[in-house]
Design an enzyme around this catalytic site. Structure first.
Site, PDB file in Angstrom:
ATOM      1  N   HIS A 372     -20.583  -0.326   2.245  1.00  0.00           N
ATOM      2  CA  HIS A 372     -19.483  -1.108   1.683  1.00  0.00           C
ATOM      3  C   HIS A 372     -19.713  -2.613   1.631  1.00  0.00           C
ATOM      4  CE1 HIS A 372     -15.594  -0.943  -0.043  1.00  0.00           C
ATOM      5  NE2 HIS A 372     -15.105   0.013   0.705  1.00  0.00           N
ATOM      6  N   TYR A 486      -1.971  -0.425   4.755  1.00  0.00           N
ATOM      7  CA  TYR A 486      -2.931  -1.151   3.908  1.00  0.00           C
ATOM      8  C   TYR A 486      -3.227  -0.316   2.672  1.00  0.00           C
ATOM      9  CZ  TYR A 486      -7.490  -3.459   2.874  1.00  0.00           C
ATOM     10  OH  TYR A 486      -8.543  -4.136   2.302  1.00  0.00           O
ATOM     11  N   SER A 488      -5.686  -0.874  -0.723  1.00  0.00           N
ATOM     12  CA  SER A 488      -6.666  -1.768  -1.333  1.00  0.00           C
ATOM     13  C   SER A 488      -6.388  -1.951  -2.819  1.00  0.00           C
ATOM     14  CB  SER A 488      -8.068  -1.193  -1.135  1.00  0.00           C
ATOM     15  OG  SER A 488      -9.034  -2.056  -1.675  1.00  0.00           O
ATOM     16  N   THR A 499     -11.308  -7.837  -3.021  1.00  0.00           N
ATOM     17  CA  THR A 499     -10.081  -7.036  -2.977  1.00  0.00           C
ATOM     18  C   THR A 499      -8.943  -7.897  -2.452  1.00  0.00           C
ATOM     19  OG1 THR A 499     -10.525  -6.265  -0.722  1.00  0.00           O
ATOM     20  CG2 THR A 499     -11.281  -4.853  -2.539  1.00  0.00           C
TER      21      THR A 499
END
Length: 658
Positions: A372, A486, A488, A499
């Site tokens: 990532h 959360y 994204s 993001t």
């Protein structure tokens, strides 16, 4: 409206359309080597993309307090509110001004790009489970093409076609078209290609087309995250022409591009993969791949031992390979087995540091597992969609194709590593930790069949907002509280955007959830519908703001990063337990829907959290949830299902069953 539609385009992973009709082919252009031949060069819009805005400090503070409201009691909220006021008029104002000045001096990038890379690369936790997600492909619609060798060959060829198309500047630019009848046409494309690149974005904007940032694409291939003490390094060698293949813990390489840069024939690739699949060597006693699942500092030290032990050139072959193809020796039983296999596997047959692993199981089930730090999935998702489309609609081989008559024992090189006793001990320790962590992870899945996007849109409700509301109701039912959540959201509409966070837990979802869960009999179906509508409206507002770079999370993150970088005493706002709590995301959520996507998943981002991958399809809603031992994923999903049933009952005017 624009932002919301943009978000649907890339964050939800809608299928990428076919390439534009090609220009007349120039001499030497071989269509079989490429996916498409775009009229507009791939990076045509990159120089003129708008810059990611830094929100006004007062807007960030207002949004932050709105997100804190449902999470804090009155006393805690008053304290946090006071800290925010002090921050806004004091040190926060100074930091904000410094950030704006710094941003003006770095117009080639975004204010978040550098700090975000640092956040990922300085993290010392293992990348597997803590950061790397997976997305799995739907099966090939033609069932006979799901044979492992056939699908591996076709997907490999399609992946290399994508690589060549990208590097030749022939890949369609990533653009969201609000009015495709005007902008997604040959006429417009032939016009815009002659507009200078420093003006091209504005030309697209005039016809309601929104080009997206493509800067992450060059890290897709030939790239690896290298472990280093304190801060890892992203390595790319775009000269390498070989593929890395893992099977049963063994490493193999062979060239997929020839010396002229042409793709090796599909029948040769098929022959080489068949040769690897027929290797009956027992699994290695000390599988090296376990090291990529280690703490990054430990792995950095062990990697240095590998290098000094005579393995530098061999490791270089792993690092520089175009990508890693993992061939598993077992079929997939169900969605839960699929998720465990593609998210972590047994640790022996993945190279977790590679930009991506293309995993293909014995029955042809395929997935992308990706690291990532280098990107946020924007490039991965485009690649994913294009590979699925090309490999299913224009496959390089058929199930009846015969492998080339070639000597694969010469073309395929098996990599061997010299392992000292210290390295063997390190591998054993890594395996022990990996096995223990994986054993503590549970994953479960539901598919809610009563309805999906079509029904919710008829009710004038945002499908995404209703899925998020279901998660809030479920957690309240299961644990009796509202917690940091959360979601994204990509900011790829801006140059080097990464993001932003949507905060789905709001005063509206809290009120609505409490009504449904604690006292549904007090309210009529109409009143519950009104509450749901308020949740939808507010969620749409948050989504629009986040996509336009107007959230609060990244701005506060950048201010905190700047304070630390400049040696300033950490402002009290960032030491507030409420700040720590809102960043301890117990519900971490992400959504994808595309004709190519089967299912996706990631692990919880905190030990007491849930990792929620979900998809709202036309007539059903899928939800894939991971949890460690302190949470019960199966029970949570039962609560999600109950929430969705109650919501659909209310929308149909029925009483809620208690």
């Amino acid at each position: 409206m624009v932002a919301r539609l943009l978000l649907r385009s890339w964050s939800r992973g809608l299928a990428v359309g076919p390439g534009a009709p090609c220009r007349p082919l120039s001499t030497g252009f071989e269509p079989s080597q490429y996916l498409q031949r775009s009229i507009v060069p791939t990076m045509h819009y990159q120089d003129s993309l708008p810059r990611l805005p830094i929100p006004k400090l007062e807007d960030t503070i207002r949004r932050y307090l709105s997100a804190q409201k449902p999470l804090l009691d009155d006393s805690q909220f008053r304290k946090t509110e006071q800290l925010c006021k002090s921050f806004e008029t004091g040190i926060g104002k100074e930091l904000h001004e410094q950030l704006v000045t710094q941003d003006k001096q770095n117009k080639h990038t975004s204010y978040i790009s550098g700090p975000w890379f640092d956040m990922y690369l300085t993290a010392r936790d293992p990348v597997v489970l803590n950061f790397n997600p997976f997305i799995s492909f739907n099966p090939d619609p033609k069932s006979e093409y799901n044979d492992q060798l056939t699908r591996a060959t076709n997907m490999t060829v399609s992946a290399i076609r994508f690589l060549k198309t990208l590097r030749a500047d022939l890949l369609e630019p990533e653009v969201f078209h609000l009015n495709p009848a005007k902008s997604d046409t040959d006429t417009f494309k032939r016009f815009i290609r002659f507009v200078p690149s420093f003006l091209s974005w504005y030309g697209a904007y005039l016809v309601n087309a929104y080009p997206l940032d493509m800067s992450q694409y060059y890290r897709l291939f030939n790239s690896t995250r290298l472990p280093r003490p304190h801060r890892d390094e992203l390595f790319t060698d775009d000269k390498a022409r070989h593929l890395l293949v893992l099977r049963k813990g063994h490493f193999y390489i062979f060239d997929v591009l020839d010396q002229d840069g042409n793709i090796v024939s599909a029948s040769e690739i098929q022959a080489h993969l068949k040769y690897i699949l027929s290797d009956n060597s027992p699994a290695p006693e000390f599988p090296l791949s376990y090291l990529t699942s280690e703490n990054r500092d430990i792995w950095a030290e062990l990697r240095q031992r590998l290098v000094s032990g005579g393995n530098e050139a061999t490791l270089g072959k792993v690092d520089s390979a175009v990508f890693c193809l993992c061939l598993d020796d077992f079929p997939i039983r169900d969605f839960v087995h699929l998720s465990h296999s593609m998210l972590h596997g047994d640790g022996t047959n993945r190279w977790f540091d590679k930009s991506f692993n293309l995993i293909i199981a014995k029955d042809g089930t395929a997935a992308i597992h990706f690291e990532h730090a280098w990107g946020d999935g924007v490039a991965v998702l485009r690649f994913f969609n294009e590979v699925f489309k090309d490999s299913t609609q224009a496959p390089a081989i058929t199930p009846q194709s015969q492998p080339a008559s070639t000597d694969s024992s010469v073309a395929v090189q098996k990599l061997n590593f010299k392992l000292s006793d210290a390295l063997k001990t390190g591998i054993s320790a890594a395996k022990e930790k990996f096995d223990a962590t994986v054993k503590s992870l549970t994953i479960d899945y539901i598919r809610f069949q009563r309805g999906g996007r079509e029904f919710l849109k008829k009710q004038k409700l945002s499908p995404d907002s209703m899925a998020q509301l279901a998660f809030q109701m479920a957690f309240l039912r299961q644990y009796g509280q509202t917690v940091a959540t959360y979601e994204s959201c990509s900011t790829a509409a801006f140059k080097h955007g990464r993001t932003e966070t949507i905060r789905p837990a709001s005063i509206f979802t809290k009120t609505c959830s409490e009504a449904f869960v604690r006292e549904p009999s007090k309210y009529s179906a109409g009143e519950l519908q009104q509450m749901m509508a308020k949740c939808s409206t507010y969620h749409n507002q948050l989504t629009r703001e986040a996509a336009m770079g107007q959230g609060f999370d990244r701005h506060l993150f950048a201010l905190r990063y700047l304070a630390a970088a400049r040696g300033i005493s950490m402002p009290e706002l960032f030491l507030d337990p409420a700040y720590r709590q809102i960043n301890h995301n117990i519900l971490s959520t992400s959504t994808l829907s595309s004709p190519a996507v089967n299912i996706g998943c990631f692990a919880p981002v905190v030990p007491d959290g849930f990792g929620i991958g979900y998809s709202v399809q036309d007539n059903w809603i899928g939800c894939n949830v991971s949890a460690y031992q302190s949470r019960n994923a199966r029970e949570f999903l039962q609560c999600v299902e109950k929430a969705l049933e109650d919501m659909f009952d209310a929308l149909e005017g029925k009483m809620i069953k208690t």
